[in-house]
Design an enzyme around this catalytic site. Structure first.
Site, PDB file in Angstrom:
ATOM      1  N   ARG A   1      39.268  37.252  50.958  1.00  0.00           N
ATOM      2  CA  ARG A   1      39.907  36.440  49.902  1.00  0.00           C
ATOM      3  C   ARG A   1      40.163  37.285  48.656  1.00  0.00           C
ATOM      4  O   ARG A   1      41.181  37.117  47.990  1.00  0.00           O
ATOM      5  CB  ARG A   1      39.042  35.206  49.569  1.00  0.00           C
ATOM      6  CG  ARG A   1      39.061  34.154  50.671  1.00  0.00           C
ATOM      7  CD  ARG A   1      38.514  32.813  50.200  1.00  0.00           C
ATOM      8  NE  ARG A   1      37.094  32.865  49.901  1.00  0.00           N
ATOM      9  CZ  ARG A   1      36.120  32.778  50.810  1.00  0.00           C
ATOM     10  NH1 ARG A   1      36.421  32.609  52.096  1.00  0.00           N
ATOM     11  NH2 ARG A   1      34.856  32.841  50.462  1.00  0.00           N
TER      12      ARG A   1
ATOM     13  N   ARG B   1      33.095  23.985  37.150  1.00  0.00           N
ATOM     14  CA  ARG B   1      33.718  25.308  37.144  1.00  0.00           C
ATOM     15  C   ARG B   1      35.169  25.145  37.597  1.00  0.00           C
ATOM     16  O   ARG B   1      35.438  24.717  38.716  1.00  0.00           O
ATOM     17  CB  ARG B   1      33.003  26.239  38.123  1.00  0.00           C
ATOM     18  CG  ARG B   1      33.726  27.581  38.282  1.00  0.00           C
ATOM     19  CD  ARG B   1      33.377  28.266  39.594  1.00  0.00           C
ATOM     20  NE  ARG B   1      31.986  28.589  39.661  1.00  0.00           N
ATOM     21  CZ  ARG B   1      31.329  28.729  40.832  1.00  0.00           C
ATOM     22  NH1 ARG B   1      31.942  28.545  41.985  1.00  0.00           N
ATOM     23  NH2 ARG B   1      30.063  29.041  40.828  1.00  0.00           N
TER      24      ARG B   1
ATOM     25  N   ASP C   1      30.131  25.604  45.295  1.00  0.00           N
ATOM     26  CA  ASP C   1      31.463  26.186  45.443  1.00  0.00           C
ATOM     27  C   ASP C   1      32.364  25.148  46.103  1.00  0.00           C
ATOM     28  O   ASP C   1      31.885  24.239  46.780  1.00  0.00           O
ATOM     29  CB  ASP C   1      31.408  27.409  46.376  1.00  0.00           C
ATOM     30  CG  ASP C   1      30.839  28.653  45.693  1.00  0.00           C
ATOM     31  OD1 ASP C   1      30.608  28.627  44.471  1.00  0.00           O
ATOM     32  OD2 ASP C   1      30.625  29.655  46.403  1.00  0.00           O
TER      33      ASP C   1
END
Ligand SMILES: Cc1cc2nc3c(=O)[nH]c(=O)nc-3n(C[C@H](O)[C@H](O)[C@H](O)COP(=O)(O)OP(=O)(O)OC[C@H]3O[C@@H](n4cnc5c(N)ncnc54)[C@H](O)[C@@H]3O)c2cc1C
Length: 303
Positions: free
Chosen positions: A284, A180, A132
């Site tokens: 978030r 990604r 991530d």
């Protein structure tokens, strides 16, 4: 404005204590999180893969400040991958790792070592790891760990955030890898990131074009119909078939759209978070969509 407040709250220990202590929060959180235990996320994985989707599983946790917690996070990933192995899903069940959960802020060497163990466990199952991306101060360090991991595990992927000015160049550099592409979920200053939606969307398309025209594997992570349509058309122009890239969406968000894309022949992967450290992730998600705040408040009022 509300989004910025929620993003500021996502990093405030005071707000964390207040929100975590509210009655009913767990019920609301369950809309976005697959449960607390490994058994919960394995059950969610069975259900999602049984309906033709793939998953990338996130063991919740971030900004870890002590080595014991960082090592425990890496162990949690390794035992999750061991639990998944008998299902024989291979790369259809991969994991997503936040380097701050495995010690990035304490010692980059520790984060690399922990991430390496997770990559090795993933490879045992024919699976993969995607890193991530967190706030902009961590991007160089994350890409440094990625480069080191890719020497032994070239299949390792990374998230790139279109809202950062630097990302178009990063996408060109990484256009031979699994990438990604996301819009970006953190509160970033105007000195490093586009601030309004139209600019972020345009940057997303430029990044997407670089990835689709490269030799890697683009992972188009968005719930935005316009960008999904643009991705499909850029893939066709670049001569890519439906197996040469994939769409990704978050657990609990636009499940109908996920199913429809998969039914139409696209590869679709769902990002599935689990665990009890849900606070930052949950805030978030609220910040991304005011309607989610209304849902949260309605649940608190018991409606
Ligand atoms: C698989 C995946 C992995 C991600 N990994 C990262 C990462 O590593 N680092 C990072 O910074 N960000 C990450 N993100 C988050 C991303 O940066 C965005 O914040 C998020 O995806 C919202 O942007 P969007 O592209 O969906 O577009 P938006 O313009 O925000 O939304 C488009 C439409 O999608 C729907 N939608 C979007 N968000 C929500 C929501 N929370 N609840 C309900 N509906 C919603 C709405 O219909 C909205 O109109 C990830 C997102 C996905 C899908």
């Amino acid at each position: 404005m509300l989004g910025s407040l929620l993003l500021a709250g996502s990093r405030s220990p005071l707000a964390r204590r207040a929100v975590s202590g509210l009655p009913l929060t767990r019920k609301v959180v369950d809309r976005f999180v697959a449960g607390e235990s490994t058994a919960d996320v394995v059950a969610a994985t069975r259900r999602l893969t049984g309906s033709g989707l793939s998953v990338t599983i996130d063991h919740l946790g971030e900004e870890v400040r002590d080595p014991g917690t960082a090592v425990a996070a890496a162990k949690a990933y390794v035992s999750l991958l061991e639990e998944l192995r008998p299902l024989g899903l291979g790369a259809r069940a991969e994991v997503s790792v936040k380097l701050s959960a495995v010690g990035q802020a304490l010692d980059p060497g520790m984060a690399l070592e922990n991430a390496r163990q997770i990559c090795a466990a993933a490879r045992e199952s024919g699976s993969t790891v995607t890193l991530d991306m967190e706030d902009h101060t961590t991007v160089d360090a994350t890409l440094g760990v990625l480069r080191a991991l890719r020497e032994d595990f070239p299949e390792t992927g990374v998230a790139i955030q279109a809202y950062l000015f630097r990302s178009e160049a990063d996408c060109r550099d990484l256009a031979g890898s699994r990438v990604r592409l996301v819009k970006g979920a953190y509160a970033e200053p105007a000195s490093v990131a586009w601030q309004n939606k139209a600019e972020v969307d345009r940057a997303y398309v430029r990044c997407l074009r670089a990835l689709m025209n490269g030799t890697g594997y683009p992972m188009v992570a968005t719930h935005d119909d316009r960008l999904i349509a643009i991705a499909e058309s850029l893939a066709v122009s670049a001569g890519r078939g439906p197996d040469d890239y994939e769409f990704q969406m978050l657990y609990g968000i636009r499940a109908d759209r996920q199913a429809a894309l998969a039914a139409a022949g696209s590869r679709v992967r769902v990002y599935v978070p689990y665990g009890d450290d849900w606070y930052g992730y949950f805030m978030r998600r609220l910040a991304e969509r005011p309607a989610n705040v209304a849902f949260f408040l309605r649940a608190l009022r018991g409606k």
